[in-house]
Write an enzyme that holds these catalytic residues in place. Structure first.
Site, PDB file in Angstrom:
ATOM      1  N   ASP A  74     -96.440  19.551 -23.735  1.00 43.96           N
ATOM      2  CA  ASP A  74     -94.998  19.235 -23.536  1.00 43.96           C
ATOM      3  C   ASP A  74     -94.458  18.553 -24.992  1.00 43.96           C
ATOM      4  O   ASP A  74     -93.726  18.674 -25.649  1.00 43.96           O
ATOM      5  CB  ASP A  74     -94.678  18.845 -22.343  1.00 43.96           C
ATOM      6  CG  ASP A  74     -95.067  19.293 -20.988  1.00 43.96           C
ATOM      7  OD1 ASP A  74     -95.038  20.443 -21.052  1.00 43.96           O
ATOM      8  OD2 ASP A  74     -95.874  18.701 -20.376  1.00 43.96           O
ATOM      9  N   HIS A  83     -95.596  17.007 -15.409  1.00 44.09           N
ATOM     10  CA  HIS A  83     -95.723  18.216 -16.087  1.00 44.09           C
ATOM     11  C   HIS A  83     -95.231  19.549 -15.333  1.00 44.09           C
ATOM     12  O   HIS A  83     -95.894  20.138 -14.481  1.00 44.09           O
ATOM     13  CB  HIS A  83     -97.198  18.630 -16.193  1.00 44.09           C
ATOM     14  CG  HIS A  83     -97.395  19.737 -17.032  1.00 44.09           C
ATOM     15  ND1 HIS A  83     -96.908  20.369 -18.175  1.00 44.09           N
ATOM     16  CD2 HIS A  83     -98.099  21.205 -16.435  1.00 44.09           C
ATOM     17  CE1 HIS A  83     -97.247  21.558 -18.430  1.00 44.09           C
ATOM     18  NE2 HIS A  83     -97.935  22.184 -17.507  1.00 44.09           N
TER      19      HIS A  83
HETATM   20  P1  NAX Z   1    -107.427  30.821 -15.659  1.00 44.99           P
HETATM   21  O1  NAX Z   1    -107.175  31.571 -14.195  1.00 44.99           O
HETATM   22  O2  NAX Z   1    -107.850  31.795 -16.645  1.00 44.99           O
HETATM   23  O3  NAX Z   1    -108.998  30.036 -15.443  1.00 44.99           O
HETATM   24  C1  NAX Z   1    -109.106  28.959 -14.491  1.00 44.99           C
HETATM   25  C2  NAX Z   1    -110.509  29.033 -13.971  1.00 44.99           C
HETATM   26  O4  NAX Z   1    -110.733  28.024 -13.149  1.00 44.99           O
HETATM   27  C3  NAX Z   1    -111.017  30.330 -13.400  1.00 44.99           C
HETATM   28  O5  NAX Z   1    -112.012  30.755 -14.370  1.00 44.99           O
HETATM   29  C4  NAX Z   1    -111.501  29.844 -11.933  1.00 44.99           C
HETATM   30  O6  NAX Z   1    -112.625  30.562 -11.479  1.00 44.99           O
HETATM   31  C5  NAX Z   1    -111.782  28.437 -12.264  1.00 44.99           C
HETATM   32  N1  NAX Z   1    -111.771  27.539 -11.068  1.00 44.99           N
HETATM   33  C6  NAX Z   1    -110.832  27.939  -9.890  1.00 44.99           C
HETATM   34  N2  NAX Z   1    -111.347  26.852  -9.069  1.00 44.99           N
HETATM   35  C7  NAX Z   1    -112.333  26.430  -9.640  1.00 44.99           C
HETATM   36  C8  NAX Z   1    -113.116  25.204  -8.973  1.00 44.99           C
HETATM   37  N3  NAX Z   1    -112.851  24.713  -7.899  1.00 44.99           N
HETATM   38  N4  NAX Z   1    -114.135  24.536 -10.056  1.00 44.99           N
HETATM   39  C9  NAX Z   1    -114.161  25.056 -11.124  1.00 44.99           C
HETATM   40  N5  NAX Z   1    -113.592  26.109 -11.557  1.00 44.99           N
HETATM   41  C10 NAX Z   1    -112.668  26.634 -10.723  1.00 44.99           C
HETATM   42  O7  NAX Z   1    -106.354  29.652 -15.883  1.00 44.99           O
HETATM   43  P2  NAX Z   1    -106.097  28.979 -17.371  1.00 44.99           P
HETATM   44  O8  NAX Z   1    -105.113  29.860 -18.158  1.00 44.99           O
HETATM   45  O9  NAX Z   1    -107.505  28.561 -17.971  1.00 44.99           O
HETATM   46  O10 NAX Z   1    -105.285  28.003 -16.715  1.00 44.99           O
HETATM   47  C11 NAX Z   1    -106.082  26.764 -16.150  1.00 44.99           C
HETATM   48  C12 NAX Z   1    -105.121  25.697 -15.500  1.00 44.99           C
HETATM   49  O11 NAX Z   1    -104.360  25.141 -16.513  1.00 44.99           O
HETATM   50  C13 NAX Z   1    -104.136  26.556 -14.703  1.00 44.99           C
HETATM   51  O12 NAX Z   1    -104.026  25.544 -13.341  1.00 44.99           O
HETATM   52  C14 NAX Z   1    -102.660  26.317 -15.477  1.00 44.99           C
HETATM   53  O13 NAX Z   1    -101.346  26.397 -14.580  1.00 44.99           O
HETATM   54  C15 NAX Z   1    -103.121  24.981 -15.944  1.00 44.99           C
HETATM   55  N6  NAX Z   1    -102.044  24.705 -17.299  1.00 44.99           N
HETATM   56  C16 NAX Z   1    -101.713  23.428 -17.374  1.00 44.99           C
HETATM   57  C17 NAX Z   1    -101.077  23.180 -18.711  1.00 44.99           C
HETATM   58  C18 NAX Z   1    -100.604  21.615 -18.719  1.00 44.99           C
HETATM   59  O14 NAX Z   1    -100.064  21.333 -19.944  1.00 44.99           O
HETATM   60  N7  NAX Z   1    -100.929  20.693 -17.996  1.00 44.99           N
HETATM   61  C19 NAX Z   1    -100.627  24.023 -19.701  1.00 44.99           C
HETATM   62  C20 NAX Z   1    -101.465  25.551 -19.615  1.00 44.99           C
HETATM   63  C21 NAX Z   1    -101.826  25.779 -18.175  1.00 44.99           C
HETATM   64  O15 NAX Z   1    -100.800  26.549 -17.760  1.00 44.99           O
END
Ligand code: NAX
Length: 324
Positions: A159, A187
């Protein structure tokens, strides 16, 4: 040659990690002289995909990578970890209410908080990226009683970086000309991007842009940037999120060149009651961050900061029973 450090990444087969792991491996986070051991965590059904990521990491023949661990066991992934980037989270599924989302993630982050408590280096630096990031970080911290709450942070650097670019483009300057940007709070869409203390090439930002642009364009554009990326790309921010996670950890470990935004355990500064993870302006040096104190706040800022604080308190109330 420095001793290698252990870096845990969760959600390591996901979109953000597909950029993050490779940039960390190439030395973008901790420097080109810092060897790393990557400890990658995924859920069991994603282990095959994670194996593919490990194959690609190996195929890069990164000079700094000493070892790669791939696992579905948080105790293994966090073993002696010096840095932990908690990226994996449960996305909102069809028909899921916000409260269900908070609870599903609270279950994940309470387990991971405990695993960090039991296994990580006593000096571990934790960054939560997975949403809802601030409250996930709070849950992890509350489940890690032997670690200091100050070791748990959540990411608002994306952000912050988005805000830098919006203001630089508006004023016809470069992002490196902008200093004093602040993201306050959560966030989420209630975050408060504040330019009241910002200077652009030495001139107060408030003198360079119209108040109306600030209130009706800049603030909502920064708040809604994630949704705009999804609309344009058909997928959520990934490379930019990874880049900001690297900025956050690099500055925390090696020092920031000015004020940056980090969501950290609220300590009462600026009237934000302790008990939530709230984004503040900080300066990092010697491996630690310090909140920038003494900034004057007008009524507009106070009201925006309170609104995002209220949302964090509501999120906290929804998961109170999982706070350990
Ligand atoms: P993806 O869905 O591509 O990847 C997430 C991965 O986490 C998947 O491979 C899934 O199998 C794995 N996972 C789920 N539960 C788990 C657990 N208990 N232990 C280990 N792995 C686990 O998502 P991606 O685009 O990589 O985004 C990841 C996260 O970042 C999401 O929650 C998203 O909302 C968040 N974001 C946060 C941002 C921020 O600024 N704080 C910005 C970007 C993003 O939106």
């Amino acid at each position: 040659m420095k001793q290698p450090v252990r870096i845990a990444i969760t959600g390591a087969a996901g979109n953000i990690s597909y950029s993050l792991a490779f940039r960390i491996a190439s030395g973008d986070m901790l420097g080109k002289d810092q060897p790393v051991i990557l400890q990658l965590l995924e859920i069991t059904p994603a282990l095959e995909a994670l194996n593919g990521v490990v194959m690609e990491l190996n195929d890069c023949a990164f000079p700094l990578v000493q070892d790669i661990v791939a696992t579905d066991d948080a105790n293994v992934a966090f073993k002696d970890a010096d840095y932990a980037l908690l990226v994996g989270a449960r996305p909102r599924g069809p028909g899921m209410e916000r409260k269900d989302l908070l609870e599903a993630n609270a279950a994940i982050f309470s387990v991971q908080g405990k695993a960090l408590n039991d296994n990580a280096s006593r000096d571990v630096k934790v960054l939560v990226v997975g949403n809802p990031a601030n409250t996930n970080a709070l849950i992890a911290s509350c489940n890690a009683p032997d670690l200091n709450p100050g070791q748990f942070t959540a990411m608002t650097r994306l952000d912050h970086n988005r805000a830098l670019t919006q203001l630089a483009q508006k004023t016809g300057k470069h992002v490196t000309d902008v200093e004093g940007m602040i993201i306050w709070g959560n966030h989420s869409a209630t975050q408060y991007p504040d330019i009241a203390h910002c200077k652009v090439a030495g001139t107060p930002a408030a003198e360079l842009v119209e108040r109306d642009w600030y209130e009706t364009t800049f603030i909502p554009d920064v708040q809604q940037r994630g949704a705009a990326i999804i609309k344009a790309r058909g997928a959520s921010s990934a490379a930019s999120a990874a880049s900001s996670a690297i900025d956050h950890m690099r500055d925390w470990a090696l020092g920031s060149s000015g004020v940056v935004s980090m969501a950290i355990s609220a300590d009462g500064s600026y009237g934000i009651e302790p008990g939530i993870i709230y984004s503040y302006p900080v300066v990092c040096r010697n491996g630690a961050y310090e909140i920038v104190q003494g900034l004057a706040l007008d009524d507009f800022s106070k009201q925006k900061m309170k609104a995002t604080e209220d949302e964090l308190r509501q999120e906290r109330a929804a998961v109170e029973h999982l706070l350990g």
